[in-house]
Design a protein around this motif. Sequence first.
Motif, PDB file in Angstrom:
ATOM      1  N   GLU A 186      95.728  91.885  11.537  1.00 37.41           N
ATOM      2  CA  GLU A 186      96.414  92.448  12.708  1.00 37.41           C
ATOM      3  C   GLU A 186      95.504  93.420  13.433  1.00 37.41           C
ATOM      4  O   GLU A 186      95.626  93.635  14.628  1.00 37.41           O
ATOM      5  CB  GLU A 186      97.636  93.242  12.247  1.00 37.41           C
ATOM      6  N   PHE A 187      94.628  94.059  12.626  1.00 38.58           N
ATOM      7  CA  PHE A 187      93.841  95.162  13.158  1.00 38.58           C
ATOM      8  C   PHE A 187      92.377  94.968  12.792  1.00 38.58           C
ATOM      9  O   PHE A 187      92.055  94.680  11.639  1.00 38.58           O
ATOM     10  CB  PHE A 187      94.388  96.462  12.566  1.00 38.58           C
ATOM     11  N   ILE A 188      91.501  95.102  13.791  1.00 47.29           N
ATOM     12  CA  ILE A 188      90.065  94.952  13.536  1.00 47.29           C
ATOM     13  C   ILE A 188      89.315  96.170  14.070  1.00 47.29           C
ATOM     14  O   ILE A 188      89.499  96.571  15.220  1.00 47.29           O
ATOM     15  CB  ILE A 188      89.497  93.673  14.193  1.00 47.29           C
ATOM     16  N   VAL A 189      88.502  96.761  13.208  1.00 45.58           N
ATOM     17  CA  VAL A 189      87.607  97.817  13.653  1.00 45.58           C
ATOM     18  C   VAL A 189      86.275  97.155  13.980  1.00 45.58           C
ATOM     19  O   VAL A 189      85.662  96.527  13.122  1.00 45.58           O
ATOM     20  CB  VAL A 189      87.408  98.890  12.560  1.00 45.58           C
ATOM     21  N   ALA A 190      85.859  97.248  15.233  1.00 42.94           N
ATOM     22  CA  ALA A 190      84.597  96.642  15.653  1.00 42.94           C
ATOM     23  C   ALA A 190      83.613  97.782  15.930  1.00 42.94           C
ATOM     24  O   ALA A 190      83.768  98.518  16.896  1.00 42.94           O
ATOM     25  CB  ALA A 190      84.808  95.795  16.894  1.00 42.94           C
ATOM     26  N   ASP A 191      82.639  97.923  15.040  1.00 41.28           N
ATOM     27  CA  ASP A 191      81.693  99.037  15.158  1.00 41.28           C
ATOM     28  C   ASP A 191      80.452  98.594  15.933  1.00 41.28           C
ATOM     29  O   ASP A 191      79.551  97.991  15.379  1.00 41.28           O
ATOM     30  CB  ASP A 191      81.307  99.545  13.767  1.00 41.28           C
ATOM     31  N   GLU A 192      80.428  98.894  17.211  1.00 40.88           N
ATOM     32  CA  GLU A 192      79.326  98.500  18.100  1.00 40.88           C
ATOM     33  C   GLU A 192      78.957  97.037  17.898  1.00 40.88           C
ATOM     34  O   GLU A 192      77.801  96.718  17.628  1.00 40.88           O
ATOM     35  CB  GLU A 192      78.114  99.404  17.850  1.00 40.88           C
TER      36      GLU A 192
END
Length: 332
Positions: A186-192
């Motif tokens: 449901e949730f994605i952390v996209a780090d640069e």
Amino acid sequence: MTDSLVKVENLKKYFPVKLGVFEGWHFENGKLKRKRLYVKAIDGVSFEIEKGDTFALVGESGCGKTTTGRTIVGLYKQTDGKIYFRNKPIDEVLKKSPKDFKKNVQMIFQDPYSSLNPRMKVYNLISEPLRVHKLVSSRAEEREKVEEIMVNVGLEPEYKSRYPHQFSGGQRQRIAIARALATEPEFIVADEPISALDVSIRAQILNLMEDLQEKYGLTYLFIAHDLSVVRHISNKTAVMYLGRIVEMGNTDEIFTHPLHPYTKTLFDSIPSVEKVKQPLKVTIEGEVPSPINPPPGCPFHPRCPHAMERCKKERPEPKEVSPGHFVSCFLY
Ligand SMILES: Nc1ncnc2c1ncn2[C@@H]1O[C@H](COP(=O)(O)OP(=O)(O)OP(=O)(O)O)[C@@H](O)[C@H]1O
Ligand SMILES: [Mg+2]
């Protein structure tokens, strides 16, 4: 309670500083003691991310963006503060149903070269999370699913037996996205996620992320250096400085009416449209203070052109200056 997907309250993450053998010793009440020093990577950060949001986190190098992302997905244990996922504290969720949390929350890293196991074929990179989370019940279903995911991220299924090094940077980031997507999070952390890629293919990856968001109703925490990207992709923006959020609100509002002196200088340092395409290079007087010994009061006061006496001693709390627009500054 609001129905935010992710909520962070007064989050802190301190890393102990490794001292040399002779460093940090002192006498206290006649006893030899050793001082402990900490890098205050995140020092009291609060925000909410609603379902379907793309919440951007921007700021100079070392301000704590990656640490925030990693702490939220459970890769780091917070020093203090609370993180809620669907209104439940993640400490509890991670204890009770860690698999569930790991299925729902994924992270994409800056460097698709090091984030993918070079010894695994694309097929296995994508099918591994499917197997771990028991999302397929047969080999045939697994194959079908892998191929479907590959198509969805713009990879030719016929390349499934290749290794990551046989792909270009952009394709590799597609593999990383496919792997994250496999668990139907449901949730994605996209780090640069595009900083390490060739400029010519950045837009493709951004478009892919937007398409996938629409298709699967994803929510993103998008960490970025590049302000033009933030403006393009996010609906909410938070500006970080030295482990704290100094300003936060709707992206349009932040870009058209920046209030915090730091945010203003950040945007002033990109005068033309062309320059917007360049990474964040800030031309602010003075050095970023060390997060080991952050200044008391407002973290920005040593560099701020408007600093007052008060800013040196008191920490400005976030103030809602217009609906949803928060700024932590005594000018407001
Ligand atoms: N594992 C760690 N151990 C010790 N200190 C760390 C660790 N990770 C980060 N830090 C420190 O915490 C601070 C914040 O780092 P972080 O990587 O979160 O910044 P960032 O905003 O992501 O920077 P960049 O834009 O360069 O990626 C920095 O001072 C960094 O040196
Ligand atoms: Mg980082």
